[in-house]
Design a protein around this motif. Structure first.
Motif, mmCIF file in Angstrom:
data_model
loop_
_atom_site.group_PDB
_atom_site.id
_atom_site.type_symbol
_atom_site.label_atom_id
_atom_site.label_comp_id
_atom_site.label_asym_id
_atom_site.label_seq_id
_atom_site.Cartn_x
_atom_site.Cartn_y
_atom_site.Cartn_z
ATOM 1 N N GLY A 71 -9.771 0.700 6.368
ATOM 2 C CA GLY A 71 -8.291 0.944 6.097
ATOM 3 C C GLY A 71 -7.276 -0.294 7.005
ATOM 4 N N GLY A 72 -6.508 -0.324 6.190
ATOM 5 C CA GLY A 72 -5.606 -1.512 6.788
ATOM 6 C C GLY A 72 -4.605 -1.077 6.577
ATOM 7 N N PRO A 73 -3.468 -1.861 6.954
ATOM 8 C CA PRO A 73 -1.511 -2.643 6.488
ATOM 9 C C PRO A 73 -2.317 -2.434 4.369
ATOM 10 N N GLY A 74 -1.024 -2.063 4.309
ATOM 11 C CA GLY A 74 -1.273 -2.448 2.431
ATOM 12 C C GLY A 74 -0.623 -3.889 2.397
ATOM 13 N N THR A 75 -0.632 -4.876 1.264
ATOM 14 C CA THR A 75 0.765 -6.015 1.479
ATOM 15 C C THR A 75 0.883 -5.866 0.108
ATOM 16 N N ASN A 76 1.928 -6.912 -0.552
ATOM 17 C CA ASN A 76 2.324 -6.966 -1.957
ATOM 18 C C ASN A 76 1.433 -8.002 -2.974
ATOM 19 N N SER A 77 0.772 -8.094 -2.174
ATOM 20 C CA SER A 77 -0.503 -8.908 -3.172
ATOM 21 C C SER A 77 -1.865 -8.811 -3.084
ATOM 22 N N SER A 92 -16.622 -0.076 -9.969
ATOM 23 C CA SER A 92 -15.735 0.410 -9.143
ATOM 24 C C SER A 92 -14.852 0.781 -9.711
ATOM 25 N N ASN A 93 -13.503 2.262 -8.877
ATOM 26 C CA ASN A 93 -13.089 3.009 -9.694
ATOM 27 C C ASN A 93 -11.768 1.722 -10.389
ATOM 28 N N VAL A 94 -11.304 0.606 -10.104
ATOM 29 C CA VAL A 94 -10.395 -0.323 -10.349
ATOM 30 C C VAL A 94 -10.981 -1.582 -10.773
ATOM 31 N N LEU A 107 -9.387 -7.765 -5.070
ATOM 32 C CA LEU A 107 -8.428 -6.796 -5.049
ATOM 33 C C LEU A 107 -7.645 -6.854 -5.299
ATOM 34 N N PRO A 108 -6.939 -6.323 -6.858
ATOM 35 C CA PRO A 108 -5.787 -7.038 -7.129
ATOM 36 C C PRO A 108 -4.111 -5.857 -6.912
ATOM 37 N N SER A 109 -3.555 -6.563 -6.709
ATOM 38 C CA SER A 109 -1.879 -5.683 -5.872
ATOM 39 C C SER A 109 -1.488 -4.692 -6.816
ATOM 40 N N GLY A 110 -0.957 -3.579 -6.217
ATOM 41 C CA GLY A 110 -0.278 -2.211 -6.949
ATOM 42 C C GLY A 110 -1.011 -1.718 -6.985
#
Length: 123
Positions: A71-77, A92-94, A107-110
């Motif tokens: 895990g780590g800090p999230g981004t908007n991209s 995957s679940n996504v 890995l998609p944004s959002g």
């Protein structure tokens, strides 16, 4: 008069420092979590990393059974789960997609949580 001239000098510098850059923008208090299991030959201590652009968010290695959590800090991209080996298949679940060379899962944004029940990699 001195205050006005000082403001005139500081305002352009402040504007330049706050405009967008070519780096991903981090979202306040946002995190990204990825966990899963890698199967295939030689899946123990396989280096993994999550990156956004050319910035590495986090790095880890798989455990002896092929599992990993990171895990780590999230981004908007969009982010990239880099495995460094050719990915044959994954679950995957996504909805994610493979990179053009099949060594990275995009890995998609959002989204902030990704669970891979199985990632099958080539030797």
């Amino acid at each position: 008069m001195k205050i006005i001239s000082l403001w005139a000098a500081v305002f352009p510098m402040t504007f330049l420092l706050t405009t967008s850059r070519c780096e991903p923008q981090y979202v306040d208090n946002s995190r990204v979590f990825v966990e899963g299991k890698i199967s295939g030959n030689a899946n123990a201590q396989l280096p993994l990393k999550i990156s956004a652009g050319n910035i590495v968010i986090t790095e880890t290695q798989t455990k002896s059974d092929g599992t990993f959590k990171m895990g780590g800090p999230g981004t908007n991209s969009e982010k990239h789960l880099e495995i460094g080996r050719k990915i044959i298949s994954y679950q995957s679940n996504v909805d994610c997609k493979l990179s053009y060379d099949s060594t990275t899962i995009v890995l998609p944004s959002g989204k902030s949580y990704f669970k891979f029940s199985n990632i099958n990699v080539a030797l």
